[in-house]
Design a protein around this motif. Structure first.
Motif, PDB file in Angstrom:
ATOM      1  N   CYS A 159       0.844  -1.204   0.000  1.00 35.94           N
ATOM      2  CA  CYS A 159       0.000   0.000   0.000  1.00 35.94           C
ATOM      3  C   CYS A 159       0.879   1.255   0.000  1.00 35.94           C
ATOM      4  O   CYS A 159       1.768   1.381   0.842  1.00 35.94           O
ATOM      5  CB  CYS A 159      -0.910  -0.006   1.225  1.00 35.94           C
ATOM      6  N   CYS A 166       0.132   3.348   3.611  1.00 43.81           N
ATOM      7  CA  CYS A 166       0.532   2.915   4.953  1.00 43.81           C
ATOM      8  C   CYS A 166       1.629   1.850   4.920  1.00 43.81           C
ATOM      9  O   CYS A 166       2.160   1.480   5.957  1.00 43.81           O
ATOM     10  CB  CYS A 166      -0.687   2.392   5.719  1.00 43.81           C
ATOM     11  N   SER A 203       1.314  -1.301   4.155  1.00 46.66           N
ATOM     12  CA  SER A 203       0.823  -2.654   4.407  1.00 46.66           C
ATOM     13  C   SER A 203       0.850  -3.494   3.121  1.00 46.66           C
ATOM     14  O   SER A 203       0.664  -2.969   2.026  1.00 46.66           O
ATOM     15  CB  SER A 203      -0.616  -2.583   4.933  1.00 46.66           C
ATOM     16  N   CYS A 254      -6.576  -1.189   0.287  1.00 44.00           N
ATOM     17  CA  CYS A 254      -5.774  -1.654   1.411  1.00 44.00           C
ATOM     18  C   CYS A 254      -6.703  -2.057   2.558  1.00 44.00           C
ATOM     19  O   CYS A 254      -7.577  -1.298   2.955  1.00 44.00           O
ATOM     20  CB  CYS A 254      -4.836  -0.531   1.845  1.00 44.00           C
ATOM     21  N   CYS A 270      -5.673   0.370   5.864  1.00 41.90           N
ATOM     22  CA  CYS A 270      -5.976   1.798   5.993  1.00 41.90           C
ATOM     23  C   CYS A 270      -7.116   2.229   5.075  1.00 41.90           C
ATOM     24  O   CYS A 270      -7.558   3.372   5.136  1.00 41.90           O
ATOM     25  CB  CYS A 270      -4.732   2.650   5.721  1.00 41.90           C
TER      26      CYS A 270
HETATM   27 ZN   LIG Z   1      -2.799   1.081   3.568  1.00 43.47          ZN
END
Ligand SMILES: [Zn+2]
Length: 167
Positions: free
Chosen positions: A3, A6, A8, A31, A34
């Protein structure tokens, strides 16, 4: 695909569809951590390319970087994103078709200049001024003169018209 918001890796593909000309697949992702949404593109890569910089340094060819510099040159110009996308793809194909795994940064710059010249004069001058690293305004004027001469169907801006009237 990590992502961009963030960091992730817990992201999901929401939708996949091919572009109109079927040269890319566009994936909308979300995501799970987030909620950030973003899009990725999948394209054919015929070969791995390395760019040899003027400094002698070698870096992997980066299509996104090429796209960014083209977009900077085309900022606020009336050119549809699809045409820019096609232009960049065309440049990449031409680089791949040179048959070398290593290309000089000058060669990339030349192809971009050729393509921009066909697409948009203003973007061409912007790119060329950076690429050619003009030190003198004279060089710029020579280039502008070249462009004006090539555009017979377009009216010269008032400044140029006044200049040629003095000749
Ligand atoms: Zn994210």
């Amino acid at each position: 695909m990590r992502c961009p918001y963030c960091g992730s890796t817990n992201t999901q593909v929401k939708d996949s569809r091919p572009s109109e000309d079927h040269t890319t697949i566009r994936r909308r992702r979300v995501c799970a951590d987030c909620g950030g949404r973003y899009t990725t593109f999948e394209r054919v890569q015929l070969r791995e390319l390395t760019v040899l910089k003027r400094s002698g340094r070698r870096v992997p060819f980066d299509r996104d970087k090429l796209m960014r510099s083209v977009q900077i040159a085309l900022r606020k110009r009336p050119v549809e994103p699809e045409r820019i996308e096609r232009m960049v793809s065309g440049i990449v194909r031409r680089l791949e078709n040179m048959g070398e795994s290593e290309v000089k940064s000058e060669a990339v710059g030349r192809l971009v200049m050729e393509a921009l010249k066909a697409l948009d004069d203003v973007a061409y001058v912007r790119f060329a001024s950076v690429y050619k690293n003009f030190r003198e305004a004279k060089d710029f004027e020579a280039l502008l003169g070249e462009l004006t001469a090539a555009d017979d169907d377009e009216e010269a801006p008032p400044g140029r018209a006044a200049a040629s009237a003095e000749d």
